[in-house]
Design a protein around this motif. Structure first.
Motif, PDB file in Angstrom:
ATOM      1  N   PRO A  18       0.814  -1.225   0.000  1.00  0.00           N
ATOM      2  CA  PRO A  18       0.000   0.000   0.000  1.00  0.00           C
ATOM      3  C   PRO A  18       0.844   1.270   0.000  1.00  0.00           C
ATOM      4  N   TYR A  19       1.975   1.244   0.679  1.00  0.00           N
ATOM      5  CA  TYR A  19       2.856   2.414   0.690  1.00  0.00           C
ATOM      6  C   TYR A  19       3.353   2.722  -0.721  1.00  0.00           C
ATOM      7  N   VAL A  20       3.698   1.694  -1.476  1.00  0.00           N
ATOM      8  CA  VAL A  20       4.152   1.877  -2.861  1.00  0.00           C
ATOM      9  C   VAL A  20       3.002   2.355  -3.731  1.00  0.00           C
ATOM     10  N   LEU A  21       1.828   1.780  -3.529  1.00  0.00           N
ATOM     11  CA  LEU A  21       0.656   2.210  -4.305  1.00  0.00           C
ATOM     12  C   LEU A  21       0.365   3.684  -4.075  1.00  0.00           C
ATOM     13  N   ALA A  64      -9.487 -10.064  -3.781  1.00  0.00           N
ATOM     14  CA  ALA A  64      -9.635  -8.952  -4.719  1.00  0.00           C
ATOM     15  C   ALA A  64     -10.390  -9.410  -5.964  1.00  0.00           C
ATOM     16  N   ALA A  65     -10.089 -10.604  -6.439  1.00  0.00           N
ATOM     17  CA  ALA A  65     -10.797 -11.136  -7.607  1.00  0.00           C
ATOM     18  C   ALA A  65     -12.284 -11.299  -7.309  1.00  0.00           C
ATOM     19  N   MET A  66     -12.609 -11.790  -6.123  1.00  0.00           N
ATOM     20  CA  MET A  66     -14.018 -11.955  -5.762  1.00  0.00           C
ATOM     21  C   MET A  66     -14.735 -10.608  -5.689  1.00  0.00           C
ATOM     22  N   ALA A  67     -14.044  -9.579  -5.192  1.00  0.00           N
ATOM     23  CA  ALA A  67     -14.644  -8.244  -5.129  1.00  0.00           C
ATOM     24  C   ALA A  67     -14.926  -7.708  -6.530  1.00  0.00           C
ATOM     25  N   VAL A  68     -14.001  -7.926  -7.463  1.00  0.00           N
ATOM     26  CA  VAL A  68     -14.212  -7.492  -8.848  1.00  0.00           C
ATOM     27  C   VAL A  68     -15.406  -8.217  -9.451  1.00  0.00           C
ATOM     28  N   CYS A  76      -4.570  -6.241  -3.867  1.00  0.00           N
ATOM     29  CA  CYS A  76      -4.630  -7.698  -4.035  1.00  0.00           C
ATOM     30  C   CYS A  76      -3.404  -8.399  -3.456  1.00  0.00           C
ATOM     31  N   GLY A  77      -2.518  -7.651  -2.811  1.00  0.00           N
ATOM     32  CA  GLY A  77      -1.291  -8.236  -2.285  1.00  0.00           C
ATOM     33  C   GLY A  77      -1.361  -8.519  -0.800  1.00  0.00           C
ATOM     34  N   SER A  78      -0.185  -8.640  -0.189  1.00  0.00           N
ATOM     35  CA  SER A  78      -0.116  -8.937   1.241  1.00  0.00           C
ATOM     36  C   SER A  78      -0.658  -7.808   2.098  1.00  0.00           C
ATOM     37  N   GLY A  79      -0.798  -6.615   1.516  1.00  0.00           N
ATOM     38  CA  GLY A  79      -1.352  -5.494   2.263  1.00  0.00           C
ATOM     39  C   GLY A  79      -2.864  -5.514   2.347  1.00  0.00           C
ATOM     40  N   ALA A  80      -3.516  -6.519   1.755  1.00  0.00           N
ATOM     41  CA  ALA A  80      -4.963  -6.653   1.891  1.00  0.00           C
ATOM     42  C   ALA A  80      -5.309  -7.001   3.336  1.00  0.00           C
ATOM     43  N   GLU A  91     -10.211  -2.804  -0.051  1.00  0.00           N
ATOM     44  CA  GLU A  91     -10.486  -1.437  -0.485  1.00  0.00           C
ATOM     45  C   GLU A  91      -9.262  -0.537  -0.340  1.00  0.00           C
ATOM     46  N   THR A  92      -9.248   0.513  -1.174  1.00  0.00           N
ATOM     47  CA  THR A  92      -8.214   1.551  -1.085  1.00  0.00           C
ATOM     48  C   THR A  92      -8.830   2.923  -0.869  1.00  0.00           C
ATOM     49  N   GLY A  93     -10.141   3.027  -0.931  1.00  0.00           N
ATOM     50  CA  GLY A  93     -10.803   4.328  -0.911  1.00  0.00           C
ATOM     51  C   GLY A  93     -11.127   4.821  -2.311  1.00  0.00           C
ATOM     52  N   LEU A  94     -10.616   4.125  -3.337  1.00  0.00           N
ATOM     53  CA  LEU A  94     -10.906   4.449  -4.735  1.00  0.00           C
ATOM     54  C   LEU A  94     -11.681   3.277  -5.333  1.00  0.00           C
TER      55      LEU A  94
END
Length: 517
Positions: A286-289, A509-513, A491-495, A482-485
């Motif tokens: 998430p920090y990189v995102l 993340a795939a299920m959410a999509v 979809c990574g370890s930061g989920a 979620e990210t707020g957007l």
């Protein structure tokens, strides 16, 4: 604009591949972008020592939290093998060198070992009661990991109230002090709370409890298994599943920007490219995102805590206890991990000093999977991996190489305390005559894998359920990605349910999509 897709996945680690595999198999056009020349992230196998032909699991190395359901859904061709030994802990008591053995499954040798080390049967009874309660909780929580987030209030009534209290509501260190009289047993039980997590067992934030929980609940048993062929076999299988579904995988593609409305910019082969997608899934931290989204001062930079040492040995070292090395090293081999030793090491590291006697764990994967030895299989050669605790990133910031060598030397000296021969006498040399030893601190992990701060979980782990008042009014929130957007998901370890080699971030993340279609 190069083209458009239903989904663009940023990053090519195991979670990103999991998400891509699920979505492309459902017919969504999916592009996956990985900056390195290969996929896999931390879950890779590599020939770390030149001319040996041995392929080590270089960063991550065991599998537990990856749900059997994901393996079945994606048809992954994987052989995950159980280790005959769960753990072995050398200890010196009453002038004798002993060892606390936990078999898998536990039997008479485990009971006898507890009796010899602790002086009776009380500690083994307490051990059995603890893990019986943990297994019951795991049986409740594990099935929810691939479903929308449950509420805590729905889970707690289904579990043993004392286990829920000790794992979820108060520092686990306090629980271990009450449940176990023996300081060594407390440490062996508690050490999983500190893997990649810089905290004391008594930390009021409970970050250590959350780490412990994830180490105990995999597939309802908490068993950690060895993937045949190394960790690279796991991500190779995931990449094959993604490719078979139609995912377009581009390596050597370094993402430089993501916009909230789904435009992704990357550099590939020296050329800047752009594409747009309905959904962008982030397999990076998430920090990189945050940085890719244009936040020039992202907050909450993670900081990892570990010393990873990979070794190749001509032979397994003999033990002062006289135990068979093939039994002792087959599971998790604990070094300087009594509760008091863990506490002392944390205090030293928190004060800015490399621990005098670093606590850590050793694993010999080649005892379970000799295939990773390649041409050296059958020659008595073995791999050995060490994961050191309380090696916070801050200890290596000023002079990384000097501090790394100091930490390496202290770790080896502490291991030597329980051996009947020096560890270095057993280490093989590569074709250039160099000792087959590779050490990595958090800064090395960041350099190699772009994990900020070298944090192997992309940040502190969270509970795998929602608070009772937390809104779950969108697919992204329900699945913890979620990210707020609306069009950008984690979809990574930061989920929400991330960390370890689990595929959970990618699956969820795939299920959410799919739910939002």
């Amino acid at each position: 604009m190069d083209s458009s897709y239903d989904v663009i996945v940023v990053g090519g680690g195991h979670n990103a591949l999991t998400a891509a595999a699920y979505l492309s198999r459902e017919g969504l056009s999916t592009l996956l972008l990985e900056r390195l020349d290969h996929t896999g992230g931390a879950a890779v196998s590599a020939e770390a020592f030149s001319g040996t032909g041995v392929r080590l699991s270089r960063y991550s190395y065991l599998v537990s939290v990856l749900p059997d359901r994901v393996v079945a859904d994606l048809g992954l061709d994987l052989d995950l093998r159980s280790r005959g030994t769960a753990s072995y802990t050398p200890v010196r008591r009453g002038g004798r060198d002993l060892g606390l053995l936990a078999e898998r499954p536990e039997g008479a040798a485990t009971a006898a070992s507890f009796r010899e080390v602790t002086g009776g049967d009380t500690e083994y009874t307490a051990w059995q009661e603890w893990y019986d309660g943990v297994e019951q909780l795991a049986g409740v929580v594990a099935p929810t990991l691939t479903a929308p987030l449950p509420r805590a209030r729905a889970l707690s009534p289904q579990t043993d109230p004392s286990i829920w209290r000790d794992l979820v509501e108060r520092p686990v260190g306090a629980a271990l002090r009450e449940r176990f009289a023996d300081d060594l047993v407390r440490g062996v039980v508690g050490t999983d709370a500190l893997i990649g997590t810089f905290a004391d067992l008594e930390d009021p934030s409970l970050v250590q409890n959350r780490c412990l929980l994830y180490h105990l609940i995999g597939n309802g048993t908490g068993e950690w298994r060895v993937p045949v062929g190394g960790m690279g076999a796991v991500t190779d299988a995931l990449a094959a599943a993604a490719g078979a579904g139609g995912t377009e995988i581009r390596t050597g593609a370094s993402v430089t920007a993501v916009t909230p409305d789904g435009e992704v910019t990357w550099v590939e082969g020296g050329t800047e490219r752009r594409a747009r997608a309905t959904h962008v899934l982030s397999g990076v931290a998430p920090y990189v995102l945050d940085g890719l989204l244009g936040d020039l001062a992202p907050t909450g930079r993670p900081a990892g805590s570990q010393l990873k040492i990979n070794l190749l040995l001509d032979r397994l070292p003999r033990l002062r206890s006289g135990a068979d090395p093939a039994v002792a090293f087959a599971g998790t081999f604990h070094v300087a991990e009594s509760a008091e030793e863990l506490r002392t090491a944390y205090s030293e590291a928190a004060a800015g000093r490399i621990p005098t006697r670093p606590p850590g764990e050793l694993y010999c994967h080649s005892l379970t999977d000799p295939s990773i030895l390649g041409p050296l299989a059958g020659d008595g050669v073995h791999t050995l991996t060490y994961f050191g605790l309380h090696m916070s990133a801050a200890l290596f910031e000023t002079d990384r190489e000097r501090a790394k060598q100091e930490a390496l030397g202290r770790a080896i000296a502490t291991i030597d305390e329980v051996l009947a021969e020096p560890l270095l006498d057993c280490v093989r040399r590569d074709r250039d005559g160099r000792l087959c030893i590779e050490a990595k601190v958090p800064q090395d992990v960041e350099d190699d894998l772009a994990m900020p701060g070298g944090h192997i979980f992309h940040g502190d782990l969270d509970w795998p359920w929602a608070d009772d008042e937390e809104p779950l009014d969108t697919p992204a929130r329900r699945w913890g990605v979620e990210t707020g957007l609306p069009g950008v998901l984690v979809c990574g370890s930061g989920a929400r349910r991330g960390g370890a080699v689990s595929g959970l971030g990618g699956h969820n993340a795939a299920m959410a999509v799919l739910e939002s279609r």
